[in-house]
Write a protein that holds these residues in place. Sequence first.
Motif, PDB file in Angstrom:
ATOM      1  N   SER A  27       0.571  -1.356   0.387  1.00 24.88           N
ATOM      2  CA  SER A  27       0.290  -0.079   0.264  1.00 24.88           C
ATOM      3  C   SER A  27       0.830   1.543  -0.253  1.00 24.88           C
ATOM      4  CB  SER A  27      -0.684  -0.040   1.070  1.00 24.88           C
ATOM      5  OG  SER A  27      -0.013  -0.113   2.299  1.00 24.88           O
ATOM      6  N   LEU A  28       1.585   1.209   0.836  1.00 20.60           N
ATOM      7  CA  LEU A  28       3.492   2.048   0.691  1.00 20.60           C
ATOM      8  C   LEU A  28       3.309   2.405  -0.961  1.00 20.60           C
ATOM      9  CD1 LEU A  28       5.623   1.191   3.507  1.00 20.60           C
ATOM     10  CD2 LEU A  28       3.382   3.483   3.391  1.00 20.60           C
ATOM     11  N   PRO A  29       3.510   3.911  -1.004  1.00 23.55           N
ATOM     12  CA  PRO A  29       4.309   4.294  -2.871  1.00 23.55           C
ATOM     13  C   PRO A  29       5.600   3.554  -3.120  1.00 23.55           C
ATOM     14  CG  PRO A  29       3.898   5.904  -1.309  1.00 23.55           C
ATOM     15  CD  PRO A  29       3.711   5.096  -0.235  1.00 23.55           C
ATOM     16  N   THR A  30       5.844   3.038  -4.427  1.00 27.51           N
ATOM     17  CA  THR A  30       7.152   2.962  -4.254  1.00 27.51           C
ATOM     18  C   THR A  30       8.279   4.280  -4.546  1.00 27.51           C
ATOM     19  OG1 THR A  30       6.488   0.916  -4.931  1.00 27.51           O
ATOM     20  CG2 THR A  30       8.719   1.186  -5.377  1.00 27.51           C
ATOM     21  N   PRO A  31       8.748   4.633  -4.094  1.00 30.61           N
ATOM     22  CA  PRO A  31       9.227   5.809  -4.410  1.00 30.61           C
ATOM     23  C   PRO A  31       9.707   5.346  -6.261  1.00 30.61           C
ATOM     24  CG  PRO A  31      10.355   5.444  -2.612  1.00 30.61           C
ATOM     25  CD  PRO A  31       9.448   4.334  -2.935  1.00 30.61           C
ATOM     26  N   SER A  32      10.235   6.636  -6.454  1.00 24.52           N
ATOM     27  CA  SER A  32      10.522   6.564  -8.058  1.00 24.52           C
ATOM     28  C   SER A  32      12.554   6.783  -8.738  1.00 24.52           C
ATOM     29  CB  SER A  32      10.168   7.371  -8.759  1.00 24.52           C
ATOM     30  OG  SER A  32      10.828   7.305  -9.911  1.00 24.52           O
ATOM     31  N   ALA A  33      12.529   5.748  -8.843  1.00 33.48           N
ATOM     32  CA  ALA A  33      14.671   5.408  -8.375  1.00 33.48           C
ATOM     33  C   ALA A  33      14.978   5.678  -9.551  1.00 33.48           C
ATOM     34  CB  ALA A  33      15.042   4.154  -8.244  1.00 33.48           C
ATOM     35  N   ASN A  34      14.170   5.892 -10.849  1.00 28.79           N
ATOM     36  CA  ASN A  34      14.600   6.228 -12.281  1.00 28.79           C
ATOM     37  C   ASN A  34      15.629   5.319 -13.062  1.00 28.79           C
ATOM     38  OD1 ASN A  34      13.158   8.919 -12.038  1.00 28.79           O
ATOM     39  ND2 ASN A  34      14.589   9.913 -11.628  1.00 28.79           N
ATOM     40  N   ARG A  35      15.927   4.517 -12.682  1.00 28.39           N
ATOM     41  CA  ARG A  35      16.185   3.371 -13.234  1.00 28.39           C
ATOM     42  C   ARG A  35      16.230   2.294 -12.715  1.00 28.39           C
ATOM     43  NH1 ARG A  35      17.515   7.014 -15.826  1.00 28.39           N
ATOM     44  NH2 ARG A  35      19.573   7.950 -16.131  1.00 28.39           N
ATOM     45  N   LEU A  36      15.767   0.678 -13.698  1.00 24.50           N
ATOM     46  CA  LEU A  36      15.430  -0.789 -13.495  1.00 24.50           C
ATOM     47  C   LEU A  36      16.671  -1.305 -12.023  1.00 24.50           C
ATOM     48  CD1 LEU A  36      13.692  -3.297 -13.992  1.00 24.50           C
ATOM     49  CD2 LEU A  36      15.318  -3.766 -15.851  1.00 24.50           C
ATOM     50  N   SER A  51      20.694  -3.273 -16.502  1.00 24.51           N
ATOM     51  CA  SER A  51      21.244  -1.700 -15.911  1.00 24.51           C
ATOM     52  C   SER A  51      22.068  -1.727 -15.487  1.00 24.51           C
ATOM     53  CB  SER A  51      19.533  -1.756 -15.619  1.00 24.51           C
ATOM     54  OG  SER A  51      19.579  -0.310 -15.311  1.00 24.51           O
ATOM     55  N   GLY A  52      22.050  -2.729 -14.482  1.00 24.31           N
ATOM     56  CA  GLY A  52      23.168  -1.926 -13.395  1.00 24.31           C
ATOM     57  C   GLY A  52      24.710  -2.128 -14.155  1.00 24.31           C
ATOM     58  N   ALA A  53      25.064  -3.132 -14.880  1.00 23.51           N
ATOM     59  CA  ALA A  53      26.435  -2.671 -15.654  1.00 23.51           C
ATOM     60  C   ALA A  53      26.806  -1.749 -16.244  1.00 23.51           C
ATOM     61  CB  ALA A  53      26.852  -3.759 -16.537  1.00 23.51           C
ATOM     62  N   GLU A  54      25.075  -1.033 -16.737  1.00 23.62           N
ATOM     63  CA  GLU A  54      25.543   0.064 -17.426  1.00 23.62           C
ATOM     64  C   GLU A  54      25.232   1.573 -17.040  1.00 23.62           C
ATOM     65  OE1 GLU A  54      21.765   0.678 -20.025  1.00 23.62           O
ATOM     66  OE2 GLU A  54      23.199  -0.809 -21.235  1.00 23.62           O
ATOM     67  N   LEU A  55      24.972   1.061 -15.713  1.00 23.72           N
ATOM     68  CA  LEU A  55      25.359   2.156 -14.467  1.00 23.72           C
ATOM     69  C   LEU A  55      26.552   2.651 -13.871  1.00 23.72           C
ATOM     70  CD1 LEU A  55      22.832   3.312 -11.773  1.00 23.72           C
ATOM     71  CD2 LEU A  55      24.968   3.949 -11.767  1.00 23.72           C
ATOM     72  N   ILE A  56      26.827   1.314 -14.053  1.00 24.59           N
ATOM     73  CA  ILE A  56      28.575   1.045 -13.219  1.00 24.59           C
ATOM     74  C   ILE A  56      29.848   1.043 -14.299  1.00 24.59           C
ATOM     75  CG2 ILE A  56      30.072  -0.696 -12.432  1.00 24.59           C
ATOM     76  CD1 ILE A  56      28.029  -1.742 -11.119  1.00 24.59           C
ATOM     77  N   ALA A  57      29.287   1.256 -15.519  1.00 23.93           N
ATOM     78  CA  ALA A  57      30.429   1.241 -16.550  1.00 23.93           C
ATOM     79  C   ALA A  57      30.392   2.789 -16.700  1.00 23.93           C
ATOM     80  CB  ALA A  57      30.322   0.610 -17.546  1.00 23.93           C
ATOM     81  N   GLY A  58      28.904   3.647 -16.809  1.00 26.68           N
ATOM     82  CA  GLY A  58      28.820   4.877 -16.948  1.00 26.68           C
ATOM     83  C   GLY A  58      29.654   6.060 -16.031  1.00 26.68           C
ATOM     84  N   GLY A  59      29.785   5.113 -15.240  1.00 27.57           N
ATOM     85  CA  GLY A  59      30.416   6.533 -14.261  1.00 27.57           C
ATOM     86  C   GLY A  59      30.106   7.923 -13.570  1.00 27.57           C
ATOM     87  N   ARG A  60      28.272   7.377 -14.655  1.00 30.43           N
ATOM     88  CA  ARG A  60      27.957   8.600 -13.770  1.00 30.43           C
ATOM     89  C   ARG A  60      27.511   9.338 -11.926  1.00 30.43           C
ATOM     90  NH1 ARG A  60      24.636  10.745 -17.832  1.00 30.43           N
ATOM     91  NH2 ARG A  60      24.466  12.571 -15.960  1.00 30.43           N
ATOM     92  N   ALA A  61      28.647   9.035 -11.622  1.00 35.40           N
ATOM     93  CA  ALA A  61      28.234   9.456  -9.802  1.00 35.40           C
ATOM     94  C   ALA A  61      27.317  10.379  -9.081  1.00 35.40           C
ATOM     95  CB  ALA A  61      29.921   9.099  -9.319  1.00 35.40           C
ATOM     96  N   ASP A  62      27.408  11.226 -10.286  1.00 35.00           N
ATOM     97  CA  ASP A  62      26.488  12.113  -9.947  1.00 35.00           C
ATOM     98  C   ASP A  62      25.378  12.414  -9.913  1.00 35.00           C
ATOM     99  OD1 ASP A  62      27.338  12.605 -12.455  1.00 35.00           O
ATOM    100  OD2 ASP A  62      27.494  14.498 -12.580  1.00 35.00           O
TER     101      ASP A  62
END
Length: 211
Positions: free
Chosen positions: A6-15, A144-155
């Motif tokens: 019932s709690l809203p799932t916060p949107s994290a914007n990446r799978l 999706s995780g690999a892309e985020l880790i490889a992308g280096g968009r840490a900011d």
Amino acid sequence: MAVDTSLPTPSANRLCLEFANLPLASGDPVERPIFWDEFVDFLAAKQIISAEKMPYIRALSETDPKAAQSLLNHAERLGRALRTSFRAILKEQDILREWVEPINQILRVTEGHDELQPDGSLWRMGFVAREEGLEWLLAAIARSGAELIAGGRADSLKKCANLDCRILFYDDSRTHRRRWCSMALCGNRSKVAAFARRNQDEGEKANAHHA
Ligand SMILES: [Zn+2]
């Protein structure tokens, strides 16, 4: 096992982040295991499994409990690998090879191809895995995780500003100033705390004045 949905799932914007957040609740420092039903719900909500396939996958916990448990173990391992790696990025620490191994393992066992898929009035690149074994269900998340880790968009990768809350998200906002997993939960909670602090300070000042 029943899960409070019932709690809203916060949107994290990446799978990968939404998956990593699955065993975490807003404002909660505790990490719990993933439940089979919520895992299947997640796969359906993210269109990783179609509506027709969903009853078959959901029933696996009864029809083939070994396969279901093995998939859930892979999911747990992948989730932990993602959280550990993302937290290292947040702390600007090196990501160790063994941390990403569960991600690579899923990438290795899932063959597939990209194709254009409709996304409302737009198109997005979607991964279509060859359906062998059940690990393919985790392919898009691992990718999706690999892309985020490889992308280096840490900011753009952030953790909720509530110190007690472990939820991660990707800040896609124009101003790049998103601080909370959910304004309704952690954001408001922090505002209420700040308001109480201010009132207390003013109360103390008023008392000092009268003394
Ligand atoms: Zn939060």
